[in-house]
Design a protein around this motif. Structure first.
Motif, mmCIF file in Angstrom:
data_model
loop_
_atom_site.group_PDB
_atom_site.id
_atom_site.type_symbol
_atom_site.label_atom_id
_atom_site.label_comp_id
_atom_site.label_asym_id
_atom_site.label_seq_id
_atom_site.Cartn_x
_atom_site.Cartn_y
_atom_site.Cartn_z
ATOM 1 N N LEU A 84 0.937 -1.214 -0.110
ATOM 2 C CA LEU A 84 0.209 -0.157 -0.087
ATOM 3 C C LEU A 84 0.708 1.215 -0.106
ATOM 4 N N GLU A 85 1.990 1.326 0.772
ATOM 5 C CA GLU A 85 2.897 2.648 0.868
ATOM 6 C C GLU A 85 3.535 2.762 -0.304
ATOM 7 N N ASP A 86 3.595 1.987 -1.400
ATOM 8 C CA ASP A 86 4.054 2.203 -2.622
ATOM 9 C C ASP A 86 3.395 3.089 -3.448
ATOM 10 N N SER A 87 2.414 3.303 -3.123
ATOM 11 C CA SER A 87 1.291 4.330 -3.854
ATOM 12 C C SER A 87 1.984 5.693 -3.972
ATOM 13 N N ALA A 88 2.137 6.162 -5.144
ATOM 14 C CA ALA A 88 3.122 7.293 -5.241
ATOM 15 C C ALA A 88 3.004 7.925 -6.731
ATOM 16 N N MET A 89 3.731 9.124 -6.909
ATOM 17 C CA MET A 89 3.881 9.240 -8.313
ATOM 18 C C MET A 89 5.436 8.998 -8.367
ATOM 19 N N TYR A 90 5.783 8.215 -9.794
ATOM 20 C CA TYR A 90 7.030 7.941 -9.678
ATOM 21 C C TYR A 90 7.563 8.678 -10.911
ATOM 22 N N PHE A 91 8.729 9.320 -10.934
ATOM 23 C CA PHE A 91 9.293 9.999 -11.967
ATOM 24 C C PHE A 91 10.411 9.562 -12.320
ATOM 25 N N CYS A 92 10.669 9.403 -13.659
ATOM 26 C CA CYS A 92 11.944 8.885 -14.422
ATOM 27 C C CYS A 92 12.626 10.404 -14.779
ATOM 28 N N ALA A 93 13.744 10.425 -14.705
ATOM 29 C CA ALA A 93 14.767 11.307 -15.255
ATOM 30 C C ALA A 93 15.972 10.937 -15.772
ATOM 31 N N SER A 94 16.320 11.742 -16.782
ATOM 32 C CA SER A 94 17.738 11.439 -17.403
ATOM 33 C C SER A 94 18.608 12.621 -17.675
ATOM 34 N N SER A 95 19.946 12.337 -17.680
ATOM 35 C CA SER A 95 20.849 13.448 -17.886
ATOM 36 C C SER A 95 21.746 12.945 -19.074
ATOM 37 N N GLU A 96 22.472 13.879 -19.608
ATOM 38 C CA GLU A 96 23.627 13.548 -20.571
ATOM 39 C C GLU A 96 24.873 13.040 -20.029
ATOM 40 N N LEU A 97 25.128 13.557 -18.765
ATOM 41 C CA LEU A 97 26.182 13.040 -18.060
ATOM 42 C C LEU A 97 25.672 13.396 -16.758
ATOM 43 N N GLY A 98 26.441 12.544 -15.812
ATOM 44 C CA GLY A 98 25.954 12.779 -14.402
ATOM 45 C C GLY A 98 25.753 14.040 -13.718
ATOM 46 N N TYR A 99 26.649 15.109 -14.092
ATOM 47 C CA TYR A 99 26.606 16.105 -13.607
ATOM 48 C C TYR A 99 25.864 17.267 -14.139
ATOM 49 N N ASN A 100 25.193 16.850 -15.487
ATOM 50 C CA ASN A 100 24.380 17.714 -16.070
ATOM 51 C C ASN A 100 22.871 17.720 -15.539
ATOM 52 N N GLU A 101 22.202 18.771 -15.912
ATOM 53 C CA GLU A 101 20.847 18.898 -15.501
ATOM 54 C C GLU A 101 20.077 17.526 -15.777
ATOM 55 N N GLN A 102 19.251 17.271 -14.845
ATOM 56 C CA GLN A 102 18.072 15.998 -14.963
ATOM 57 C C GLN A 102 17.088 16.571 -15.591
ATOM 58 N N PHE A 103 16.525 15.962 -16.621
ATOM 59 C CA PHE A 103 15.274 16.051 -17.252
ATOM 60 C C PHE A 103 14.343 15.187 -16.775
ATOM 61 N N PHE A 104 12.876 15.580 -16.265
ATOM 62 C CA PHE A 104 12.116 14.754 -15.702
ATOM 63 C C PHE A 104 11.011 14.389 -16.633
ATOM 64 N N GLY A 105 10.572 13.117 -16.453
ATOM 65 C CA GLY A 105 9.274 12.990 -17.041
ATOM 66 C C GLY A 105 8.172 13.168 -16.592
ATOM 67 N N PRO A 106 6.776 13.172 -17.018
ATOM 68 C CA PRO A 106 5.570 13.551 -16.254
ATOM 69 C C PRO A 106 5.133 12.881 -15.090
ATOM 70 N N GLY A 107 5.830 11.518 -15.111
ATOM 71 C CA GLY A 107 5.359 10.734 -13.904
ATOM 72 C C GLY A 107 4.292 9.646 -14.223
ATOM 73 N N THR A 108 4.464 8.487 -13.547
ATOM 74 C CA THR A 108 3.241 7.629 -13.423
ATOM 75 C C THR A 108 2.884 7.583 -12.015
ATOM 76 N N ARG A 109 1.511 7.675 -11.952
ATOM 77 C CA ARG A 109 0.905 7.629 -10.652
ATOM 78 C C ARG A 109 0.539 6.074 -10.390
ATOM 79 N N LEU A 110 1.029 5.740 -9.408
ATOM 80 C CA LEU A 110 0.865 4.033 -9.068
ATOM 81 C C LEU A 110 -0.024 4.092 -7.673
ATOM 82 N N THR A 111 -1.239 3.502 -7.997
ATOM 83 C CA THR A 111 -2.110 3.323 -6.797
ATOM 84 C C THR A 111 -2.219 2.022 -6.516
ATOM 85 N N VAL A 112 -1.959 1.538 -5.350
ATOM 86 C CA VAL A 112 -2.081 0.098 -4.786
ATOM 87 C C VAL A 112 -3.242 0.015 -4.034
ATOM 88 N N LEU A 113 -3.949 -1.047 -4.228
ATOM 89 C CA LEU A 113 -5.255 -1.199 -3.511
ATOM 90 C C LEU A 113 -5.077 -2.465 -2.621
#
Lengths: 113, 110
Positions: A84-113
């Motif tokens: 149940l506690e895994d219910s959350a918005m999960y965001f993926c992000a990527s960056s060109e290199l590790g120290y560059n800015e991270q670009f985030f996706g719009p998210g997946t809303r996970l609902t655990v019943l």
């Protein structure tokens, strides 16, 4: 402009079921990340991934979680037996290199019943 | 992880400058100062980052105190679209993870 995409936008599952959240990072990026945000709470780092290996992970990222880059474009987060506690918005992000800015996706809303 | 302190909320009028403060008194010499923002129902979005010198980009300016114990994000002309939660994050040079705090919720009045 290139962007990170995530599917599905909303996933509903029963407790104990496995879920796979999918992300397509920006094509020339080499570093990939998962974060989550429980409703009304802070954005929390889960894991970073580079060169087909986990670079860093948080305490949240326990044995129930795994990440994979199954092909040249997708990056997935698997939760083996959802709670149940895994219910959350999960965001993926990527960056060109590790120290560059991270670009985030719009998210997946996970609902655990 | 070094800690940052930000006001919970701030208000601004549209088309006026906004100065968002951040205190990070325990910053180390290899901590980069990053700012991200999160618009309602969206993922975080990169704004700007710096190490020691002030930085400018098309979105904002970052003013870093000489002792690096505080910084200020400056939005030169706030628009309604700038209403968001702004996060000041310290990222250690040896790590690429972002540790988000509670941020500052910016309200922009028309």
């Amino acid at each position: 402009e290139p962007e990170v995409t995530q599917t599905p936008s909303h996933q509903v599952t029963q407790m104990g079921q496995e879920v796979i959240l999918r992300c397509v990072p920006i094509s020339n990026h080499l570093y990939f990340y998962w974060y989550r945000q429980i409703l009304g709470q802070k954005v929390e780092f889960l894991v970073s991934f580079y060169n087909n290996e986990i670079s860093e992970k948080s305490e949240i990222f326990d044995d129930q979680f795994s990440v994979e880059r199954p092909d040249g474009s997708n990056f997935t987060l698997k939760i083996r037996s959802t709670k149940l506690e895994d219910s959350a918005m999960y965001f993926c992000a990527s960056s060109e290199l590790g120290y560059n800015e991270q670009f985030f996706g719009p998210g997946t809303r996970l609902t655990v019943l | 992880d070094a800690k940052t302190t930000q006001p919970n909320s701030m208000e601004s009028n549209e088309e006026e400058p906004v100065h968002l403060p951040c205190n990070h008194s325990t910053i180390s010499g290899t901590d980069y100062i990053h700012w991200y923002r999160q618009l309602p129902s969206q993922g975080p979005e990169y704004v700007i980052h710096g190490l020691t010198s002030n930085v400018n980009n098309r979105m904002a300016s970052l003013a870093i105190a000489e002792d690096r114990k505080s910084s200020t994000l400056i939005l030169h002309r706030a628009t309604l679209r700038d209403a968001a939660v702004y996060y000041c994050i310290l990222r250690h040079d040896s790590s690429y993870k972002l540790i988000f705090g509670s941020g500052t919720r910016l309200l922009v009045r028309p």
